[in-house]
Design a protein around this motif. Structure first.
Motif, PDB file in Angstrom:
ATOM      1  N   GLY A  57       0.773  -1.232   0.000  1.00  0.00           N
ATOM      2  CA  GLY A  57       0.000   0.000   0.000  1.00  0.00           C
ATOM      3  C   GLY A  57       0.800   1.276   0.000  1.00  0.00           C
ATOM      4  O   GLY A  57       0.228   2.368  -0.125  1.00  0.00           O
ATOM      5  N   ARG A  58       2.117   1.186   0.112  1.00  0.00           N
ATOM      6  CA  ARG A  58       2.922   2.415   0.172  1.00  0.00           C
ATOM      7  C   ARG A  58       3.208   3.005  -1.199  1.00  0.00           C
ATOM      8  O   ARG A  58       3.498   4.189  -1.308  1.00  0.00           O
ATOM      9  CB  ARG A  58       4.236   2.139   0.904  1.00  0.00           C
ATOM     10  CG  ARG A  58       4.059   1.833   2.389  1.00  0.00           C
ATOM     11  CD  ARG A  58       5.380   1.449   3.025  1.00  0.00           C
ATOM     12  NE  ARG A  58       5.927   0.234   2.408  1.00  0.00           N
ATOM     13  CZ  ARG A  58       7.171  -0.209   2.587  1.00  0.00           C
ATOM     14  NH1 ARG A  58       8.006   0.466   3.359  1.00  0.00           N
ATOM     15  NH2 ARG A  58       7.578  -1.321   2.003  1.00  0.00           N
ATOM     16  N   VAL A  94       3.874   7.070   1.763  1.00  0.00           N
ATOM     17  CA  VAL A  94       2.729   6.398   1.161  1.00  0.00           C
ATOM     18  C   VAL A  94       2.239   7.255   0.005  1.00  0.00           C
ATOM     19  O   VAL A  94       1.958   8.447   0.176  1.00  0.00           O
ATOM     20  CB  VAL A  94       1.582   6.183   2.172  1.00  0.00           C
ATOM     21  CG1 VAL A  94       0.319   5.689   1.468  1.00  0.00           C
ATOM     22  CG2 VAL A  94       1.998   5.194   3.252  1.00  0.00           C
ATOM     23  N   CYS A 111      -0.518   8.352  -2.718  1.00  0.00           N
ATOM     24  CA  CYS A 111      -1.979   8.361  -2.710  1.00  0.00           C
ATOM     25  C   CYS A 111      -2.494   9.142  -3.915  1.00  0.00           C
ATOM     26  O   CYS A 111      -1.717   9.723  -4.680  1.00  0.00           O
ATOM     27  CB  CYS A 111      -2.510   8.970  -1.412  1.00  0.00           C
ATOM     28  SG  CYS A 111      -1.794  10.570  -0.999  1.00  0.00           S
ATOM     29  N   GLN A 149      -7.463  12.158  -1.053  1.00  0.00           N
ATOM     30  CA  GLN A 149      -7.394  10.798  -0.528  1.00  0.00           C
ATOM     31  C   GLN A 149      -6.428  10.714   0.641  1.00  0.00           C
ATOM     32  O   GLN A 149      -6.682  10.013   1.623  1.00  0.00           O
ATOM     33  CB  GLN A 149      -6.966   9.801  -1.612  1.00  0.00           C
ATOM     34  CG  GLN A 149      -7.014   8.372  -1.095  1.00  0.00           C
ATOM     35  CD  GLN A 149      -6.510   7.335  -2.077  1.00  0.00           C
ATOM     36  OE1 GLN A 149      -5.418   7.481  -2.622  1.00  0.00           O
ATOM     37  NE2 GLN A 149      -7.298   6.298  -2.308  1.00  0.00           N
ATOM     38  N   GLY A 150      -5.328  11.447   0.557  1.00  0.00           N
ATOM     39  CA  GLY A 150      -4.348  11.398   1.634  1.00  0.00           C
ATOM     40  C   GLY A 150      -4.936  11.806   2.972  1.00  0.00           C
ATOM     41  O   GLY A 150      -4.743  11.119   3.989  1.00  0.00           O
ATOM     42  N   LEU A 186      -7.385   9.081   4.275  1.00  0.00           N
ATOM     43  CA  LEU A 186      -6.699   7.941   4.886  1.00  0.00           C
ATOM     44  C   LEU A 186      -6.169   8.308   6.264  1.00  0.00           C
ATOM     45  O   LEU A 186      -6.278   7.533   7.227  1.00  0.00           O
ATOM     46  CB  LEU A 186      -5.551   7.479   3.994  1.00  0.00           C
ATOM     47  CG  LEU A 186      -5.903   7.006   2.577  1.00  0.00           C
ATOM     48  CD1 LEU A 186      -4.629   6.721   1.793  1.00  0.00           C
ATOM     49  CD2 LEU A 186      -6.793   5.784   2.620  1.00  0.00           C
ATOM     50  N   LYS A 204      -4.880   2.483   2.603  1.00  0.00           N
ATOM     51  CA  LYS A 204      -4.756   2.722   1.159  1.00  0.00           C
ATOM     52  C   LYS A 204      -5.088   1.462   0.367  1.00  0.00           C
ATOM     53  O   LYS A 204      -5.815   1.510  -0.638  1.00  0.00           O
ATOM     54  CB  LYS A 204      -3.334   3.207   0.847  1.00  0.00           C
ATOM     55  CG  LYS A 204      -2.964   3.258  -0.635  1.00  0.00           C
ATOM     56  CD  LYS A 204      -3.797   4.259  -1.402  1.00  0.00           C
ATOM     57  CE  LYS A 204      -3.307   4.333  -2.858  1.00  0.00           C
ATOM     58  NZ  LYS A 204      -4.165   5.195  -3.688  1.00  0.00           N
ATOM     59  N   SER A 208      -2.316   3.063  -6.032  1.00  0.00           N
ATOM     60  CA  SER A 208      -2.393   3.999  -7.158  1.00  0.00           C
ATOM     61  C   SER A 208      -1.793   3.379  -8.417  1.00  0.00           C
ATOM     62  O   SER A 208      -0.951   2.473  -8.332  1.00  0.00           O
ATOM     63  CB  SER A 208      -1.660   5.295  -6.806  1.00  0.00           C
ATOM     64  OG  SER A 208      -2.284   5.956  -5.716  1.00  0.00           O
TER      65      SER A 208
END
Length: 478
Positions: free
Chosen positions: A155-156, A183, A185, A190-191, A194, A345, A352
């Motif tokens: 997820g990063r 991470v 995003c 979105q950042g 999260l 994420k 992404s």
């Protein structure tokens, strides 16, 4: 239960379910499904439909069944036949109700339709996007990337981008970042979503925002997550730290390098005090570094994250520097938050897009990002200078603020001018402009106007200020 069949071949592009035990002719079922998709807006006007043979094969019916369904929809005006046997949704079909509703909440870049000049905020000049350089990076990625990079990742984000971002941010913004704490995003929106999820999971109960503030995302998301939201007043030099001490907050969202919208820069002493507050409370500082690369009349101001990487979350995006449509953003996180944010994420979207991440990594590593910024700074500076010159000439009693950096300027109104009245009068004269009122949390404050100048040429800026001067005279009854 009736047996059904759903087309799934790549050529069909239609979702049609047939129930052969329903007692309804198959061509009627196809008609009803396509008709419903058009009415709902899933099939837009002028969209191409699959050839009858292709759709029939995908659905497992004879071609005549599909031909009959298409012919009926043509007769009703839903479809139109073209020479060569092509069938499309009729171009005259009105937009669906859902599409019309979506248009009413258009993003900043789409606002201002109908205005002669629009000083809308939050926009960058996407016509200057470095297409040739970006294409070179795309080609490099597609020809050199190992196959395993196109599989699911953690997820990063891809390691190449996290490494390139750390190299850039440590060099240019003075962060103290390592790839393992980054991470990737889909933009700031979105950042922050999260991050709020994770802060609630870690026990946060109250979040503080600058007042006024552009952080509508944070305000709405925090409220939806059950957090109390409190506004911290902003002065000429950014957030008033003494009010933060009284707020009893578990996190604060700041724009310390160029406060949005007032333009204040948080002083070194105030930054140190915010860090002391965070350490004493075990709180998190969310640093929204939204436009720090565009500086004109002041020395660079380093990121707060470099002062306290264990308490500051650094948020950056490509929206103001390259284009918001890229949806590229990044969080540099305290180590204790990384695993939970990466897991959130993954749960949100499985990561992404890999090609976009790798392209941006190559773009950064080649130095193309630096070159683009060097090219754009004088462009935006000329536009800012044109705005300030026009304000001095036409509206000298307006007081510009936050002019040393960024892509917008705030101008404070004199006491005799009501902000809402000026905004309304400007609209009547064909000028789009926003006041500060909608961005305040705790209630009314001094009146001011936000001039976004990033996408306007110098003549349009001069015309816009002249229109505003006419509107101001009208409000004053002159």
């Amino acid at each position: 239960m009736g047996r059904s069949r759903t087309n799934s071949g790549p050529a069909e592009d239609l979702l049609i379910e047939l129930n052969r035990d329903a007692g309804v002719p198959l061509h009627r079922q196809i008609e009803a499904s396509i008709r419903a998709s058009i009415r709902a807006g899933r099939l837009r006007a002028d969209a191409s439909l699959p050839p009858t043979r292709t759709l029939a094969a995908g659905l497992g019916v004879s071609r005549g069944v599909v031909v009959e369904a298409y012919q009926q929809l043509v007769a009703e005006g839903y479809l139109a036949s073209r020479s060569g046997g092509y069938t499309r949704v009729a171009a005259s079909m009105p937009p669906a109700a859902g599409a019309a509703a979506a248009a009413s909440v258009a993003p900043p870049s789409a606002r201002g339709a109908g205005f002669k000049v629009d000083f809308g905020y939050g926009r960058t000049d996407v016509s200057q996007f470095p297409r040739a350089a970006w294409l070179r990076s795309v080609r490099t990625v597609l020809t050199t990337t190992p196959n395993d990079r196109f599989a699911y990742l953690d997820g990063r984000g891809v390691p190449e981008l996290r490494e390139a971002l750390c190299d850039y941010l440590n060099r240019v913004r003075g962060t103290s970042s390592v790839p393992g704490n980054v991470v990737v995003c889909n933009g700031y929106g979105q950042g922050i979503s999260l991050l709020i999820q994770v802060l609630v999971k870690h026990g946060a109960r109250r979040i503080a925002l600058e007042d006024p503030s552009s952080n509508d995302d944070a305000r709405v998301l925090a409220g939806a997550a059950g957090l109390d939201v409190v506004g911290i007043p902003v002065g000429p030099d950014g957030v008033q730290v003494e009010a933060l001490h009284r707020a009893d907050a578990d996190a604060v969202v700041l724009t310390p390098s160029h406060q949005w919208p007032t333009g204040g820069v948080l002083s070194a002493a105030a930054r140190a005090e915010v860090i002391r507050w965070a350490r004493r409370r075990g709180a998190i500082v969310v640093e929204d570094d939204y436009d720090a690369e565009y500086r004109y009349d002041r020395s660079p101001v380093g990121a707060m994250q470099g002062l306290a990487p264990d308490h500051v979350v650094y948020c950056g995006t490509a929206s103001k520097t390259l284009a918001p449509g890229l949806r590229l953003g990044w969080l540099v996180l305290p180590p204790r938050l990384v695993a939970d944010v990466a897991a959130a994420k993954l749960l949100a979207d499985r990561g992404s897009p890999v090609i976009d991440q790798l392209t941006f990594a190559d773009f950064l590593a080649r130095g193309e990002f630096d070159r683009h910024l060097r090219r754009m700074r004088p462009v935006y500076r000329r536009r800012r200078d044109a705005l300030l010159d026009a304000l001095r000439a036409h509206l000298p009693d307006l007081e510009p603020a936050g002019v040393a950096a960024g892509q917008h300027v705030v101008a404070w109104l004199p006491p005799d001018l009501d902000e809402a009245a000026v905004v309304a009068a400007a609209a009547r004269h064909g000028l789009g402009i926003h006041g500060l009122g909608p961005f305040r949390i705790a209630g009314p404050g001094p009146g001011g106007l936000i001039f976004g100048y990033a996408i306007l040429g110098e003549p349009a800026i001069a015309e816009g200020v002249a229109l505003l001067a006419t509107a101001v005279r009208e409000v004053r009854g002159l």
